[in-house]
Design a protein around this motif. Structure first.
Motif, PDB file in Angstrom:
ATOM      1  N   TRP A  41      33.236  37.553  33.390  1.00 21.24           N
ATOM      2  CA  TRP A  41      33.425  36.874  34.670  1.00 21.24           C
ATOM      3  C   TRP A  41      32.428  37.437  35.669  1.00 21.24           C
ATOM      4  N   ASP A  42      31.694  36.536  36.293  1.00 27.68           N
ATOM      5  CA  ASP A  42      30.747  36.921  37.339  1.00 27.68           C
ATOM      6  C   ASP A  42      31.541  37.162  38.620  1.00 27.68           C
ATOM      7  N   VAL A  43      31.637  38.410  39.018  1.00 24.55           N
ATOM      8  CA  VAL A  43      32.431  38.791  40.188  1.00 24.55           C
ATOM      9  C   VAL A  43      31.552  39.646  41.099  1.00 24.55           C
ATOM     10  N   PRO A  44      31.506  39.315  42.388  1.00 22.36           N
ATOM     11  CA  PRO A  44      30.694  40.136  43.295  1.00 22.36           C
ATOM     12  C   PRO A  44      31.245  41.561  43.430  1.00 22.36           C
ATOM     13  N   ASP A  45      30.346  42.496  43.627  1.00 18.02           N
ATOM     14  CA  ASP A  45      30.723  43.900  43.798  1.00 18.02           C
ATOM     15  C   ASP A  45      31.400  44.064  45.165  1.00 18.02           C
ATOM     16  N   VAL A  54      36.151  40.363  50.194  1.00 10.33           N
ATOM     17  CA  VAL A  54      37.015  40.987  49.194  1.00 10.33           C
ATOM     18  C   VAL A  54      38.265  40.143  48.989  1.00 10.33           C
ATOM     19  N   ARG A  55      38.812  39.628  50.066  1.00  8.32           N
ATOM     20  CA  ARG A  55      40.001  38.776  49.949  1.00  8.32           C
ATOM     21  C   ARG A  55      39.689  37.486  49.196  1.00  8.32           C
ATOM     22  N   ARG A  56      38.514  36.907  49.431  1.00 10.75           N
ATOM     23  CA  ARG A  56      38.123  35.701  48.689  1.00 10.75           C
ATOM     24  C   ARG A  56      37.985  36.014  47.197  1.00 10.75           C
ATOM     25  N   THR A  57      37.387  37.163  46.900  1.00  9.01           N
ATOM     26  CA  THR A  57      37.244  37.577  45.500  1.00  9.01           C
ATOM     27  C   THR A  57      38.613  37.797  44.875  1.00  9.01           C
ATOM     28  N   ARG A  58      39.493  38.456  45.592  1.00  5.13           N
ATOM     29  CA  ARG A  58      40.859  38.688  45.105  1.00  5.13           C
ATOM     30  C   ARG A  58      41.555  37.364  44.778  1.00  5.13           C
ATOM     31  N   ASP A  60      40.128  34.465  44.183  1.00  4.59           N
ATOM     32  CA  ASP A  60      39.429  33.834  43.058  1.00  4.59           C
ATOM     33  C   ASP A  60      39.902  34.435  41.738  1.00  4.59           C
ATOM     34  N   LEU A  61      39.995  35.761  41.688  1.00 13.30           N
ATOM     35  CA  LEU A  61      40.456  36.427  40.464  1.00 13.30           C
ATOM     36  C   LEU A  61      41.898  36.052  40.135  1.00 13.30           C
ATOM     37  N   ALA A  62      42.744  35.940  41.141  1.00 13.44           N
ATOM     38  CA  ALA A  62      44.134  35.538  40.897  1.00 13.44           C
ATOM     39  C   ALA A  62      44.172  34.160  40.245  1.00 13.44           C
ATOM     40  N   GLY A  63      43.335  33.252  40.728  1.00 10.85           N
ATOM     41  CA  GLY A  63      43.273  31.920  40.135  1.00 10.85           C
ATOM     42  C   GLY A  63      42.741  31.949  38.715  1.00 10.85           C
ATOM     43  N   ARG A  64      41.720  32.765  38.469  1.00 13.77           N
ATOM     44  CA  ARG A  64      41.159  32.883  37.119  1.00 13.77           C
ATOM     45  C   ARG A  64      42.173  33.468  36.144  1.00 13.77           C
ATOM     46  N   VAL A  65      42.909  34.483  36.591  1.00 15.81           N
ATOM     47  CA  VAL A  65      43.916  35.100  35.730  1.00 15.81           C
ATOM     48  C   VAL A  65      45.021  34.094  35.416  1.00 15.81           C
ATOM     49  N   ALA A  66      45.466  33.349  36.412  1.00 18.29           N
ATOM     50  CA  ALA A  66      46.508  32.339  36.185  1.00 18.29           C
ATOM     51  C   ALA A  66      46.025  31.294  35.182  1.00 18.29           C
ATOM     52  N   ALA A  67      44.775  30.860  35.322  1.00 11.61           N
ATOM     53  CA  ALA A  67      44.218  29.875  34.391  1.00 11.61           C
ATOM     54  C   ALA A  67      44.102  30.466  32.982  1.00 11.61           C
ATOM     55  N   LEU A  68      43.706  31.724  32.881  1.00 10.93           N
ATOM     56  CA  LEU A  68      43.588  32.381  31.580  1.00 10.93           C
ATOM     57  C   LEU A  68      44.960  32.496  30.915  1.00 10.93           C
ATOM     58  N   VAL A  69      45.949  32.894  31.671  1.00  8.19           N
ATOM     59  CA  VAL A  69      47.308  33.015  31.141  1.00  8.19           C
ATOM     60  C   VAL A  69      47.777  31.664  30.614  1.00  8.19           C
ATOM     61  N   GLN A  70      47.513  30.611  31.345  1.00  5.11           N
ATOM     62  CA  GLN A  70      47.905  29.273  30.905  1.00  5.11           C
ATOM     63  C   GLN A  70      47.111  28.860  29.651  1.00  5.11           C
ATOM     64  N   ARG A  71      45.799  29.102  29.683  1.00 12.22           N
ATOM     65  CA  ARG A  71      44.946  28.728  28.559  1.00 12.22           C
ATOM     66  C   ARG A  71      45.364  29.452  27.272  1.00 12.22           C
TER      67      ARG A  71
END
Length: 75
Positions: A41-45, A54-58, A60-71
């Motif tokens: 996952w391309d994630v900004p430092d 940082v909040r936007r990244t957080r 975004d990651l929450a959404g990616r994790v939710a999608a991964l869990v579903q997938r």
């Protein structure tokens, strides 16, 4: 609070035992066994980011994790 949080080192045994590995940041260089499903996952430092970034990244990651869990059918 994340004050006491820090990156944990991975061992080859941990990676081999995993069903799925997601890497980002410095871990993108990690050597994941070919038999283990993985993605990068391309994630900004966050170290030089503003609080809003940082909040936007957080979020975004929450959404990616939710999608991964579903997938992966873990819901």
């Amino acid at each position: 609070s994340l004050v006491a949080s820090f990156p944990k080192p991975f061992t080859p045994e941990m990676l081999q035992a995993a069903d799925h590995v997601v890497v980002f940041g410095d871990a993108a260089e990690l050597s994941v066994p070919a038999s283990v499903e993985h993605e990068v996952w391309d994630v900004p430092d966050p170290r030089s980011a503003s609080l809003e970034e940082v909040r936007r990244t957080r979020d975004d990651l929450a959404g990616r994790v939710a999608a991964l869990v579903q997938r992966l059918g873990l819901t």
